[in-house]
Design a protein around this motif. Structure first.
Motif, PDB file in Angstrom:
ATOM      1  N   GLU A 335      41.129  41.953  48.122  1.00  0.00           N
ATOM      2  CA  GLU A 335      40.738  41.075  49.074  1.00  0.00           C
ATOM      3  C   GLU A 335      39.562  40.190  48.077  1.00  0.00           C
ATOM      4  O   GLU A 335      39.125  39.269  49.153  1.00  0.00           O
ATOM      5  CB  GLU A 335      39.345  42.443  49.689  1.00  0.00           C
ATOM      6  CG  GLU A 335      40.523  43.011  50.255  1.00  0.00           C
ATOM      7  CD  GLU A 335      39.436  44.085  51.816  1.00  0.00           C
ATOM      8  OE1 GLU A 335      38.131  43.849  51.297  1.00  0.00           O
ATOM      9  OE2 GLU A 335      40.215  44.916  52.225  1.00  0.00           O
ATOM     10  N   ALA A 336      38.710  40.109  47.398  1.00  0.00           N
ATOM     11  CA  ALA A 336      38.066  39.577  46.228  1.00  0.00           C
ATOM     12  C   ALA A 336      38.494  38.126  45.971  1.00  0.00           C
ATOM     13  O   ALA A 336      38.221  37.112  46.096  1.00  0.00           O
ATOM     14  CB  ALA A 336      36.663  40.294  45.490  1.00  0.00           C
ATOM     15  N   LEU A 337      39.339  38.612  45.701  1.00  0.00           N
ATOM     16  CA  LEU A 337      40.365  37.674  44.824  1.00  0.00           C
ATOM     17  C   LEU A 337      41.148  37.022  45.002  1.00  0.00           C
ATOM     18  O   LEU A 337      42.419  36.004  44.123  1.00  0.00           O
ATOM     19  CB  LEU A 337      40.285  38.128  43.445  1.00  0.00           C
ATOM     20  CG  LEU A 337      38.960  38.210  42.385  1.00  0.00           C
ATOM     21  CD1 LEU A 337      39.552  39.276  41.223  1.00  0.00           C
ATOM     22  CD2 LEU A 337      38.387  37.382  41.777  1.00  0.00           C
ATOM     23  N   VAL A 395      41.745  49.918  41.850  1.00  0.00           N
ATOM     24  CA  VAL A 395      41.424  49.901  43.575  1.00  0.00           C
ATOM     25  C   VAL A 395      41.721  51.003  44.519  1.00  0.00           C
ATOM     26  O   VAL A 395      41.678  51.096  45.483  1.00  0.00           O
ATOM     27  CB  VAL A 395      42.203  48.801  43.780  1.00  0.00           C
ATOM     28  CG1 VAL A 395      41.822  48.337  45.627  1.00  0.00           C
ATOM     29  CG2 VAL A 395      41.159  47.245  43.727  1.00  0.00           C
ATOM     30  N   GLU A 396      43.410  51.540  43.403  1.00  0.00           N
ATOM     31  CA  GLU A 396      44.133  52.228  44.050  1.00  0.00           C
ATOM     32  C   GLU A 396      43.683  53.732  43.571  1.00  0.00           C
ATOM     33  O   GLU A 396      44.809  54.615  44.470  1.00  0.00           O
ATOM     34  CB  GLU A 396      45.591  52.145  43.709  1.00  0.00           C
ATOM     35  CG  GLU A 396      46.136  51.081  43.787  1.00  0.00           C
ATOM     36  CD  GLU A 396      47.516  50.712  42.863  1.00  0.00           C
ATOM     37  OE1 GLU A 396      47.770  51.154  42.156  1.00  0.00           O
ATOM     38  OE2 GLU A 396      47.835  49.614  43.408  1.00  0.00           O
ATOM     39  N   VAL A 499      33.418  44.748  46.567  1.00  0.00           N
ATOM     40  CA  VAL A 499      34.205  43.731  45.956  1.00  0.00           C
ATOM     41  C   VAL A 499      35.140  44.612  44.810  1.00  0.00           C
ATOM     42  O   VAL A 499      34.882  45.512  43.821  1.00  0.00           O
ATOM     43  CB  VAL A 499      32.995  42.995  45.134  1.00  0.00           C
ATOM     44  CG1 VAL A 499      34.252  41.812  44.375  1.00  0.00           C
ATOM     45  CG2 VAL A 499      32.373  42.348  45.826  1.00  0.00           C
ATOM     46  N   ASP A 500      36.677  45.183  45.858  1.00  0.00           N
ATOM     47  CA  ASP A 500      37.226  45.523  44.918  1.00  0.00           C
ATOM     48  C   ASP A 500      38.116  45.247  43.387  1.00  0.00           C
ATOM     49  O   ASP A 500      38.557  45.771  43.406  1.00  0.00           O
ATOM     50  CB  ASP A 500      38.454  46.146  46.005  1.00  0.00           C
ATOM     51  CG  ASP A 500      39.468  44.627  46.178  1.00  0.00           C
ATOM     52  OD1 ASP A 500      38.782  43.103  45.400  1.00  0.00           O
ATOM     53  OD2 ASP A 500      40.678  44.069  46.530  1.00  0.00           O
ATOM     54  N   ALA A 501      37.361  44.207  43.234  1.00  0.00           N
ATOM     55  CA  ALA A 501      38.486  43.148  42.215  1.00  0.00           C
ATOM     56  C   ALA A 501      37.174  44.132  41.021  1.00  0.00           C
ATOM     57  O   ALA A 501      37.470  44.102  39.813  1.00  0.00           O
ATOM     58  CB  ALA A 501      38.268  42.082  42.205  1.00  0.00           C
ATOM     59  N   LEU A 502      35.774  45.073  41.490  1.00  0.00           N
ATOM     60  CA  LEU A 502      34.687  44.935  40.373  1.00  0.00           C
ATOM     61  C   LEU A 502      34.868  46.631  39.816  1.00  0.00           C
ATOM     62  O   LEU A 502      33.962  47.120  39.316  1.00  0.00           O
ATOM     63  CB  LEU A 502      33.416  44.390  40.674  1.00  0.00           C
ATOM     64  CG  LEU A 502      33.330  43.394  40.097  1.00  0.00           C
ATOM     65  CD1 LEU A 502      31.550  42.751  41.420  1.00  0.00           C
ATOM     66  CD2 LEU A 502      33.022  43.037  39.171  1.00  0.00           C
ATOM     67  N   ASP A 503      35.522  47.344  41.133  1.00  0.00           N
ATOM     68  CA  ASP A 503      36.015  48.740  40.709  1.00  0.00           C
ATOM     69  C   ASP A 503      36.129  48.957  39.231  1.00  0.00           C
ATOM     70  O   ASP A 503      37.423  48.380  38.570  1.00  0.00           O
ATOM     71  CB  ASP A 503      37.171  49.238  41.743  1.00  0.00           C
ATOM     72  CG  ASP A 503      37.089  49.690  43.207  1.00  0.00           C
ATOM     73  OD1 ASP A 503      36.025  49.284  43.394  1.00  0.00           O
ATOM     74  OD2 ASP A 503      37.893  50.005  43.621  1.00  0.00           O
ATOM     75  N   ILE A 504      35.694  49.770  38.858  1.00  0.00           N
ATOM     76  CA  ILE A 504      35.577  50.594  37.118  1.00  0.00           C
ATOM     77  C   ILE A 504      35.728  52.058  37.222  1.00  0.00           C
ATOM     78  O   ILE A 504      35.205  52.290  38.176  1.00  0.00           O
ATOM     79  CB  ILE A 504      35.312  49.835  36.433  1.00  0.00           C
ATOM     80  CG1 ILE A 504      33.154  50.285  36.775  1.00  0.00           C
ATOM     81  CG2 ILE A 504      35.118  49.004  35.994  1.00  0.00           C
ATOM     82  CD1 ILE A 504      32.163  49.930  35.931  1.00  0.00           C
TER      83      ILE A 504
END
Ligand code: GDP
Ligand code: MG
Length: 601
Positions: A335-337, A395-396, A499-504
Motif C-alpha cells: 500500500e505504501a510503496l 504484512v501477512e 504504513v504496511d511497508a514498515l511492519d516488523i
C-alpha cells in the motif's frame, strides 16, 4: 577427448593468494592464450568486458596439456567466482569439479577463507592438491606455511607439497603434472542417457539463457531436443561449445566434459542452476544429486525508486536471479510503496551486494525494506492439525488473536576466525542467542559452530563479525530447523495512517524497547510537513510508543500568538481532517526511513 584424459578442477584460495594469477599461468603454459594476450588477467578482465557489452563470461576454460607421460590431457579449469561467504557461489563450481588446487600465499599462511574453501571442497569429495604460492616474495615464510598446511588434513601430513610462484611461473609445470597424476578422470557412462548439470547460467538478450554445464552421462549435441528433469517443457540446443578462453562452438560435449549450452530460452525462470538436463528422446530417470542451492534466510521488499520503473526492476531482478541461486523473488503489492518484489537472501550482506549489483550492473535504483526471517505460524483451531502458514512478509502475519504459536528458522553458523578474535566472536554469538555446538582448533585458526536464530543474524551480525575480526573471519550458514519463538508484530502509523511497508516482527521481550527506538528514529527520518505528524508504534492493537515529527516551520496551532485566530483554527481543522482521512498514508518514504528500522540497536 577420451574420458580418461579429461580433468575438471578448480583453484581455491583465500582472497589475494594468487588464484587469478595461477589461472593465467596455466592458460599460458598450456598455450591456451599467448603471453601477449595475457597482458591483463583474463578471467578477471572478462568481468570488466561484461559491462562493455560482452555478455557471456567464461566460467570454465578448456586447456590442452601434453603430460610428461606422453599423453595429451584436456584440462577444464572451472572458475570459482564470488566469495566463500556466499558458499553457493563457490559450491556450484565445485559441484562441476573432480579436484581442487588449494593455493596458500607463503607470505600470509593459511587464512580463514583457506579453511572455509577447503571445507567446501571436502564436502564435494574433491581430490585436493595443496600448493604454496609466492615463493619468490622476500616476505615468504615457506617452511612455516608448509607446517600449517600439513596439519590441516591428515592426508597432507606426508604428501609432497608443491611450492610455486604463480607470478614468475616457477614450478607451475609441477602443478600441471600433478593435475593429471592426482585428480581422477571424470566418471560416467558415455552410452547412457544424457545427464548434464547446470552449474551456472547467464542471460544474453539475443541468445537467451546460456547455461554452463558439465556432462555426467551420455553426449550432448547441437540441435538435440532437451528437457529439464522433472519438467515437461522441452527446448533445442541452439548451439554448444567451450571457452578457450573465447566462446568456441563444438558439435558434441561428451561424458565428463564441461562447456556452455545456448538454450534459446528467453524466460529467465525456465532453467535453474543445479538442475539436470536430459534429452526428450531418451530421458534419464534420476537427477544429479550434486548441488542443492541454499535456502533464502531473510526476506525484504525491493521497490523501484527514482527514475527506475517497475518493468526495469523486474527485468534486472530476473536476470540477476538467474545465476545467483540463493536469491529468490516474487511480486509484492504494498500500500505504501506500490508494486515491487518480495525477495529472499542469504543475509543482510547478500542483500547489500544484490542492491549494489542492481545499481552498477543493471542501472536500476531500488528501495529496500527492513529484512526479516521466515516464520511458521500455527493458528488456533487449525484444521487439519499441524498445518501452518509460512510467513516471509510481516504484512501477512496474522492477527495475534488467532495465532496459536510461531516457529522461527534456526541455522548452523560455521565461523572460522584467527585465534586472536576467539573471545570477541564468542561474545558476539552469545549476544545473538547463539548456542555453541562445536569448536575445532586448527593452530592459529578456530572453527566455531553455533546454532543461531535467523532473525539474529539477519541484521548486523555479518558486518559485526567482519569488523570485530578485521575481515579475517568467514561465515557459512546451513539451515537447521524451526523452533517455537515468541514473536509479535510492530505496526507503524504515520499521521494516523498505517504504513504496511514498515511492519516488523520482533521478539516479545524486546518489543516495547524496539517500539520506542523505532518511533524515535522515524521522528528524524520521515520527511517533515508544515504541521506536526504523530508517529505511533502499535503492538497487538495497543499504542506502545508515540512521537511527533516536528513541523517544517513553527506550528501555528502551538505558537499561534502572533498569528490570527482564523489562521490557527484553519490549521487545527486541517489536522483533525488528516486524522479522519488517514485511511492511507500519502507520505513518500525515503530509503532513510527503512534504514532507520534496520539500525535499531
Ligand atoms: P586472487 O585474489 O587469489 O585471484 O589473487 P591474484 O591472482 O589477483 O593475486 C593477488 C596479488 O598477488 C596480485 O598483486 C598478484 O600479482 C600477486 N601475486 C600472485 N601470485 C604471486 C606470486 O607468486 N608472487 C608474488 N610476488 N606475487 C604474486
Ligand atoms: Mg582473482
Amino acid at each position: 577427448m577420451k574420458r580418461e584424459n579429461i580433468r575438471n578442477f578448480a583453484i581455491i584460495a583465500h582472497i589475494d593468494h594468487g588464484k587469478s594469477t595461477l589461472a593465467d599461468r596455466i592458460m599460458e603454459q598450456t598455450k591456451t592464450v599467448s603471453e601477449r594476450e595475457l597482458s591483463a588477467q583474463l578471467l578477471d578482465s572478462m568481468a570488466v568486458e561484461q559491462t562493455h557489452g560482452v555478455t557471456v563470461k567464461a566460467r570454465s576454460v578448456r586447456n590442452f596439456y601434453h603430460g610428461a607421460d606422453g599423453q595429451e590431457y584436456e584440462y577444464n579449469l572451472i572458475d570459482t567466482p564470488g566469495h566463500v561467504d556466499f558458499s553457493d557461489e563457490v559450491a556450484k563450481s565445485l559441484a562441476a569439479s573432480d579436484g581442487a588446487i588449494l593455493l596458500v600465499d607463503a607470505t600470509q599462511g593459511v587464512q580463514a577463507q583457506t579453511i572455509a574453501n577447503l571445507r567446501l571442497a571436502i564436502k564435494y569429495n574433491l581430490k585436493i592438491i595443496p600448493v604454496i604460492n609466492k615463493i619468490d616474495n622476500v616476505a615468504a615464510d615457506i617452511a612455516a606455511t608448509e607446517k600449517q598446511l600439513r596439519k590441516l588434513r591428515p592426508e597432507f601430513a606426508s604428501r609432497p607439497i608443491l611450492k610455486i610462484s604463480a607470478k614468475t611461473g616457477q614450478n607451475v609445470h609441477q602443478v600441471l603434472e600433478a593435475i593429471y597424476q592426482e585428480i581422477p578422470a571424470p566418471t560416467g557412462e558415455p552410452t547412457a542417457a544424457l545427464k548434464a548439470l547446470v552449474f551456472d547460467s547467464q542471460y544474453d538478450p539475443y541468445q537467451g539463457i546460456i547455461a554452463d554445464i558439465r556432462v555426467f552421462d551420455g553426449h550432448l549435441q547441437t540441435k538435440q531436443k532437451l528437457q529439464l528433469m522433472g519438467h515437461d517443457s522441452s527446448f533445442t540446443a541452439q548451439s554448444i561449445g567451450i571457452f578457450n578462453p573465447d566462446m568456441k562452438a563444438v558439435p558434441t560435449l561428451t561424458t565428463g566434459e564441461v562447456g556452455y549450452l545456448v538454450t534459446g530460452l528467453k524466460d529467465v525462470q525456465a532453467l535453474q542452476v543445479g538442475e539436470t538436463i536430459t534429452t526428450t528422446a531418451h530421458p534419464a530417470t534420476t537427477a544429479i544429486p550434486n548441488f542443492k542451492p541454499a535456502q533464502s534466510m531473510v526476506y525484504a521488499g525491493l521497490f523501484p525508486k527514482g527514475e527506475t520503473s517497475y518493468e526495469e526492476l523486474k527485468q534486472a531482478i530476473s536476470k540477476l536471479a538467474l545465476n545467483d541461486t540463493s536469491f529468490h523473488y516474487k511480486p509484492e503489492q504494498s500500500e505504501a510503496l506500490d508494486a515491487g518484489f518480495r525477495c529472499g537472501f542469504l543475509g543482510i550482506f547478500h542483500l547489500q551486494i544484490i542492491k549494489e549489483r542492481l545499481r552498477t550492473e543493471y542501472h536500476v535504483e531500488v528501495l529496500t525494506t527492513a529484512p526479516n526471517a521466515t516464520y511458521q505460524v500455527y493458528l488456533k483451531n487449525q484444521q487439519p492439525q499441524g498445518e501452518y502458514l509460512t510467513i516471509t512478509n510481516p504484512v501477512e502475519f496474522p492477527d495475534f488473536a488467532i495465532i496459536d504459536h510461531v516457529c522461527e528458522s534456526f541455522v548452523k553458523a560455521i565461523i572460522t576466525t584467527p585465534n586472536t578474535y576467539l573471545s570477541a566472536v564468542m561474545k558476539l554469538c552469545e549476544e545473538h542467542y547463539g548456542e555453541l555446538l562445536d569448536i575445532d582448533n586448527q593452530q592459529d585458526l578456530v572453527t566455531l559452530t553455533y546454532k543461531l536464530p535467523v532473525s539474529e543474524i539477519a541484521y548486523n551480525f555479518f558486518n559485526s563479525l567482519k569488523s570485530l575480526t578485521h575481515g579475517y573471519a568467514t561465515l557459512d550458514t546451513e539451515f537447521l530447523d524451526y523452533e517455537p519463538v515468541d514473536i509479535v508484530k510492530i505496526q507503524t502509523q504515520i499521521n494516523y495512517a498505517p504504513v504496511d511497508a514498515l511492519d516488523i516482527l520482533v521478539p516479545r521481550q524486546q518489543a516495547d524497547q524496539i517500539a520506542h527506538k523505532l518511533v524515535e528514529k522515524l521522528k528524524y527520518a520521515i520527511p517533515r510537513r508544515l504541521y506536526p505528524m504523530p508517529v505511533q508504534a502499535i503492538i497487538e492493537n495497543k499504542v506502545i510508543a508515540r512521537v511527533d515529527v516536528p513541523p517544517l516551520r513553527k506550528n501555528a496551532a502551538v505558537n499561534g500568538e502572533q498569528r490570527s485566530i482564523s489562521k490557527k483554527q484553519q490549521l487545527l481543522r486541517r489536522q483533525s481532517l488528516n486524522k479522519r482521512q488517514a485511511a492511507r498514508s500519502d507520505i513518500k518514504l525515503p530509503q532513510s526511513v527503512f534504514d532507520a528500522v534496520l539500525n535499531l540497536d
